[in-house]
Design an enzyme around this catalytic site. Sequence first.
Site, PDB file in Angstrom:
ATOM      1  N   LYS A 104      41.090 -50.424   6.186  1.00 58.60           N
ATOM      2  CA  LYS A 104      39.663 -50.721   6.013  1.00 58.60           C
ATOM      3  C   LYS A 104      38.823 -49.461   6.160  1.00 58.60           C
ATOM      4  O   LYS A 104      37.890 -49.211   5.378  1.00 58.60           O
ATOM      5  CB  LYS A 104      39.232 -51.787   7.025  1.00 58.60           C
ATOM      6  CG  LYS A 104      37.762 -52.132   7.032  1.00 58.60           C
ATOM      7  CD  LYS A 104      36.962 -51.381   8.098  1.00 58.60           C
ATOM      8  CE  LYS A 104      37.448 -51.689   9.495  1.00 58.60           C
ATOM      9  NZ  LYS A 104      36.659 -50.959  10.521  1.00 58.60           N
ATOM     10  N   SER A 162      33.901 -49.315  13.517  1.00 59.96           N
ATOM     11  CA  SER A 162      34.074 -48.338  12.448  1.00 59.96           C
ATOM     12  C   SER A 162      33.568 -48.956  11.148  1.00 59.96           C
ATOM     13  O   SER A 162      34.215 -49.832  10.571  1.00 59.96           O
ATOM     14  CB  SER A 162      35.552 -47.955  12.335  1.00 59.96           C
ATOM     15  OG  SER A 162      35.730 -46.963  11.354  1.00 59.96           O
ATOM     16  N   LYS A 204      33.138 -40.681  12.501  1.00 63.85           N
ATOM     17  CA  LYS A 204      34.306 -41.547  12.660  1.00 63.85           C
ATOM     18  C   LYS A 204      35.154 -41.575  11.395  1.00 63.85           C
ATOM     19  O   LYS A 204      36.396 -41.514  11.445  1.00 63.85           O
ATOM     20  CB  LYS A 204      33.854 -42.960  13.020  1.00 63.85           C
ATOM     21  CG  LYS A 204      34.953 -44.009  13.029  1.00 63.85           C
ATOM     22  CD  LYS A 204      36.004 -43.757  14.096  1.00 63.85           C
ATOM     23  CE  LYS A 204      36.993 -44.923  14.149  1.00 63.85           C
ATOM     24  NZ  LYS A 204      38.011 -44.739  15.200  1.00 63.85           N
TER      25      LYS A 204
END
Length: 297
Positions: A238, A95, A170
């Site tokens: 994150k 990701s 994503k």
Amino acid sequence: MKKIGFIGLGIMGRPMALNLYHAGEDILVNDVDDGVLESIKQQGLPVGTVSEIGRECDLVFMILPNGDIVKEVIFGEGGLTFSPKKPRIICDMSSVTPDQSRDCHKRLEKMGVAFVDAPVSGGEPKAVDGTLSFMAGGDEQNCQTLKPYFEIMGSSSVRIGGPGSGSIAKLANQIIVNLSIAAVSEAFVFVKKAGADPEKVYQAIRGGLAGSEVLDAKLPMILKRDFTPGGKIAVNHKDIKNVLETAKDQKIPLPFTAQLFQVMQALDVSGNMEDDHSGIIQYFERLAGVEVSCEGE
């Protein structure tokens, strides 16, 4: 049969690599953790260095913590492209930001190596049972080449578009999942503080419009006070940071996501970053002075 490389044997990567191995694929794996490599060897998987994987494997899959590590593994000394013989396709399932994916695509294209960004959704349970969802960005033909492997590791794969589009999908997924967990958290802190049984409220609403896969996956963990990570708050923190950086570049206002980032910042301060992201509820519990659990616990 094509030789497959797999780099990154963490919470998600390890079961994904095992599913490829158990499906009979000729696979060579790597991870930075020597303890993980020793354990995976005992399960029968052959281990190689990153450069060996780059030389010997036609297709390479990676699922790594962040975009900087992805680039180091691909382009750094001893990386996948360090030797004259290089993989045909590198598929990054990490990701990362769309710009990081596009940069990898451009640099690899000059070397004659194809790149597909194909992050996944589903968490550890779906990685284990091989029902992950893949969202792929890249050339149509390369995505088709990878599709049989996606079908081993997952139950669905969709080509979104060109390079970087898988990473966009994503990040959108992460907005929805994490804001949904936050909404579930706020709602059930309300339930507890207002004096109703959280388990019975869950059973009452799960079949209606408020029901969701997020509710069914995360509320039972909350009620059991089980924050064993399938998807760590740290990783999702994150991802939400990547969302906001991308949104800033594109001048996209995301007020709820920005507030969620601050919630995660507070959870970092309180030492909860290694918890599963169902542990987001702990922020709301502290505000209200209650703990959501099964009645009697």
